[in-house]
Design a protein around this motif. Structure first.
Motif, PDB file in Angstrom:
ATOM      1  N   ILE A 160       0.864  -1.187   0.000  1.00  0.00           N
ATOM      2  CA  ILE A 160       0.000   0.000   0.000  1.00  0.00           C
ATOM      3  C   ILE A 160       0.897   1.232   0.000  1.00  0.00           C
ATOM      4  O   ILE A 160       1.759   1.381   0.878  1.00  0.00           O
ATOM      5  N   TRP A 161       0.688   2.102  -0.986  1.00  0.00           N
ATOM      6  CA  TRP A 161       1.471   3.341  -1.080  1.00  0.00           C
ATOM      7  C   TRP A 161       0.580   4.525  -0.744  1.00  0.00           C
ATOM      8  O   TRP A 161      -0.420   4.780  -1.408  1.00  0.00           O
ATOM      9  N   GLU A 162       0.938   5.241   0.311  1.00  0.00           N
ATOM     10  CA  GLU A 162       0.182   6.413   0.746  1.00  0.00           C
ATOM     11  C   GLU A 162       0.999   7.693   0.643  1.00  0.00           C
ATOM     12  O   GLU A 162       0.626   8.730   1.195  1.00  0.00           O
ATOM     13  N   GLY A 163       2.120   7.627  -0.070  1.00  0.00           N
ATOM     14  CA  GLY A 163       3.101   8.708  -0.021  1.00  0.00           C
ATOM     15  C   GLY A 163       2.823   9.912  -0.895  1.00  0.00           C
ATOM     16  O   GLY A 163       3.637  10.833  -0.917  1.00  0.00           O
ATOM     17  N   MET A 164       1.691   9.932  -1.603  1.00  0.00           N
ATOM     18  CA  MET A 164       1.394  11.134  -2.384  1.00  0.00           C
ATOM     19  C   MET A 164       1.280  12.352  -1.468  1.00  0.00           C
ATOM     20  O   MET A 164       1.677  13.470  -1.845  1.00  0.00           O
ATOM     21  N   LEU A 165       0.744  12.150  -0.246  1.00  0.00           N
ATOM     22  CA  LEU A 165       0.647  13.201   0.755  1.00  0.00           C
ATOM     23  C   LEU A 165       1.370  12.742   2.017  1.00  0.00           C
ATOM     24  O   LEU A 165       1.517  11.549   2.250  1.00  0.00           O
ATOM     25  N   PRO A 166       1.810  13.673   2.856  1.00  0.00           N
ATOM     26  CA  PRO A 166       2.461  13.268   4.101  1.00  0.00           C
ATOM     27  C   PRO A 166       1.466  12.628   5.067  1.00  0.00           C
ATOM     28  O   PRO A 166       0.268  12.920   5.025  1.00  0.00           O
ATOM     29  N   ALA A 293       7.298   2.775   1.344  1.00  0.00           N
ATOM     30  CA  ALA A 293       7.655   4.194   1.356  1.00  0.00           C
ATOM     31  C   ALA A 293       7.914   4.735  -0.037  1.00  0.00           C
ATOM     32  O   ALA A 293       7.844   5.955  -0.261  1.00  0.00           O
ATOM     33  N   THR A 294       8.232   3.849  -0.977  1.00  0.00           N
ATOM     34  CA  THR A 294       8.508   4.268  -2.350  1.00  0.00           C
ATOM     35  C   THR A 294       7.510   3.622  -3.293  1.00  0.00           C
ATOM     36  O   THR A 294       7.084   2.481  -3.081  1.00  0.00           O
ATOM     37  N   LEU A 295       7.156   4.342  -4.332  1.00  0.00           N
ATOM     38  CA  LEU A 295       6.204   3.825  -5.315  1.00  0.00           C
ATOM     39  C   LEU A 295       6.968   3.062  -6.387  1.00  0.00           C
ATOM     40  O   LEU A 295       7.708   3.660  -7.172  1.00  0.00           O
ATOM     41  N   PRO A 296       6.812   1.735  -6.443  1.00  0.00           N
ATOM     42  CA  PRO A 296       7.527   0.974  -7.469  1.00  0.00           C
ATOM     43  C   PRO A 296       6.898   1.165  -8.848  1.00  0.00           C
ATOM     44  O   PRO A 296       5.724   1.539  -8.960  1.00  0.00           O
TER      45      PRO A 296
END
Length: 494
Positions: A160-166, A293-296
């Protein structure tokens, strides 16, 4: 099938809780009395209303001719007070200018490897696109698209990638842990980052469920857990244990049964938890979710998108949803530059924009919802923003009607003075700003802010949900607002 737009309207309606306004004027306009009265043009009549309000703290107001910009009346127009949810008007203007009316938020599923014999050779990634309206139905749609694409499993992980926003643990950390209007914020949200807690008496104990319900689905969740504690107070306690929200609730507060929405503090794992369950219902076995933490890189397997931005802003303003304001506002800041590091940095970016684009002179926002303790606006600046919004005409149709009430608290929808406005309410803080259409065809813009900051400073964190004296103070503040609107509609509407 229940549409995502239907969920948005029904779920947000459940959050709305605007108290009736007592002792408001009736339909028939009162005659303008001679001598000093609330309907005397100029400072004397305005002062009669303010002195009669019986409201502690400070009240400011400005009303102006919408077409010329001429200020008609003003009381401490440059004084800075907490705007509460009236700040969402500024967020709507910021988002429209930054993202455009055609903007839609996307949530995607990506595969990091090829599909062979129904199995993804690699990881499956749920990519959050900062959609504040993503719900369980939307995740079910993604799972159905994945099944249609022939996916039956993965060799790798469910990420799960949530890193678009802090990640923000709570919109306002000073609020109690269990307050649903101050959930966590990140690049992914599900069901407004709330989990549904329900309890029913079962002998000497209670049967408890924690689920991610919509009208169509009710998947149980394992990322939020509840235990009954034999006590009377505090009603709730909270602890984060390895990404799982652990709650306890006091047995003395439960009665025979009930339900409420609790905030989610681990939104990425919550979304992954629910998606794993919905995939299993489609015959697709997935491992337990993990955050990344990173979007593959990879190939898009499925995607859904939100309604257009104006639809989201209309719902945000109507139901005063804080999570929507923060996610939309931070996405607007992202569109203008680097990803903001916090709500405060994003609020500062919006404040800078407001000064340059709207002519606001003293705007100081620490978030996009108005929930933050340190945000400040002046009535003059709010009126400047409303006047500037008339250049495009995009804001006024997004505001909900604001009605005068009769003596029994019922809205008078046939009243000749028509108002479109945004309310704002915090403990010992009340605001209102918007447009007035008068019976003679004129248009006014106005802002009213009231706050008793001494009383607010005395409230402990545990008391913030229902502080002593807060409800009666806010009732008087709303009566003041109606009396001012009644005055302006009559003095400047004929």
């Amino acid at each position: 099938m229940i549409s995502r737009r239907h969920f948005l309207s029904t779920a947000l309606a459940g959050l709305a809780a605007a108290p009736a306004l007592a002792n408001a004027p009736g339909y028939t306009p009162r005659p303008k009395a001679r001598g000093l009265s609330p309907y005397t043009p100029g400072a004397d009549g305005l002062d009669a209303i303010l002195r009669g309000a019986g409201l502690s703290g400070q009240s400011t107001c400005v009303v102006a001719n919408a077409r010329t910009g001429q200020v008609l009346e003003s009381v401490e127009g440059d004084a800075l007070l907490p705007p509460a949810s009236v700040a969402k008007v500024l967020t709507a203007l910021y988002a429209l200018d930054s993202l455009g009316a055609g903007y839609r938020f996307r949530t995607r599923l990506m595969a990091t490897g090829p599909l062979k014999n129904g199995i993804i050779q690699g990881d499956l990634v749920l990519v959050g696109g900062a959609d504040p309206t993503l719900d369980t139905d939307g995740l079910a749609d993604l799972a159905g698209q994945m099944k249609t694409a022939g996916v039956r499993g993965v060799t790798g992980r469910l990420l799960i990638w949530e890193g678009m926003l802090p990640y923000i643990r709570s919109i306002d950390p000073d609020q109690p842990d269990h307050i649903g209007y101050s959930p966590s914020v990140s690049g992914i949200a599900l069901n407004f980052n709330r989990v549904h807690f329900e309890w029913k008496r079962a002998g000497n104990n209670w049967a408890i469920t924690m689920d991610a319900r919509t009208q169509k689905y009710r998947p149980d969740v394992y990322t939020s857990k509840m235990a009954v504690a034999r006590r009377d107070l505090p009603v709730y306690s909270y602890e984060n244990k390895a990404g799982i929200d652990h709650w306890t609730v006091a047995s003395g507060a439960l009665g025979n049964g009930g339900a409420r929405w609790l905030p989610v503090r681990n939104p990425a794992l919550y979304a992954g938890d629910v998606f794993q369950t919905l995939a299993r219902a489609n015959g697709i076995a997935l491992p337990s979710p993990k955050t990344t933490a990173t979007l593959p890189g990879g190939t898009v397997v499925a995607q859904i998108q939100s309604a257009p931005l104006p639809d989201l802003l209309r719902a945000m303003l109507k139901y005063s949803n804080n999570l929507m304001a923060e996610m939309i506002g931070m996405t607007a800041s992202l569109q203008r530059g680097a990803r903001p590091s916090s709500l405060k940095s994003s609020g500062q970016r919006m404040s800078d924009w407001a000064r340059s684009a709207l002519g606001m002179q003293h705007c100081k926002m620490v978030d996009h919802s108005g929930l933050g303790e340190e945000s400040r606006l002046s009535a003059n600046d709010m009126v400047r923003a409303l006047l500037a919004s008339r250049r495009t005409g995009a804001l006024k149709p997004l505001l909900k009607p604001y009605y005068f009430n009769d003596a029994k608290g019922r809205p008078i929808k046939t009243h000749p003075v028509k108002i479109a406005a945004k309310t704002g309410t915090l403990n010992f803080v009340s605001g209102l700003g918007g447009f007035i259409n008068t019976p003679d065809g004129g248009e006014l813009v106005f802002a009213i802010f009231s706050a008793d900051q001494r009383a607010r400073a005395k409230i402990s964190r545990a008391e913030r949900e229902r502080p002593r004296g807060g409800r009666s103070w806010n009732t008087r503040a709303k009566k003041l607002q109606q009396n001012l609107l009644d005055r302006w509609g009559q003095v400047y509407g004929s």
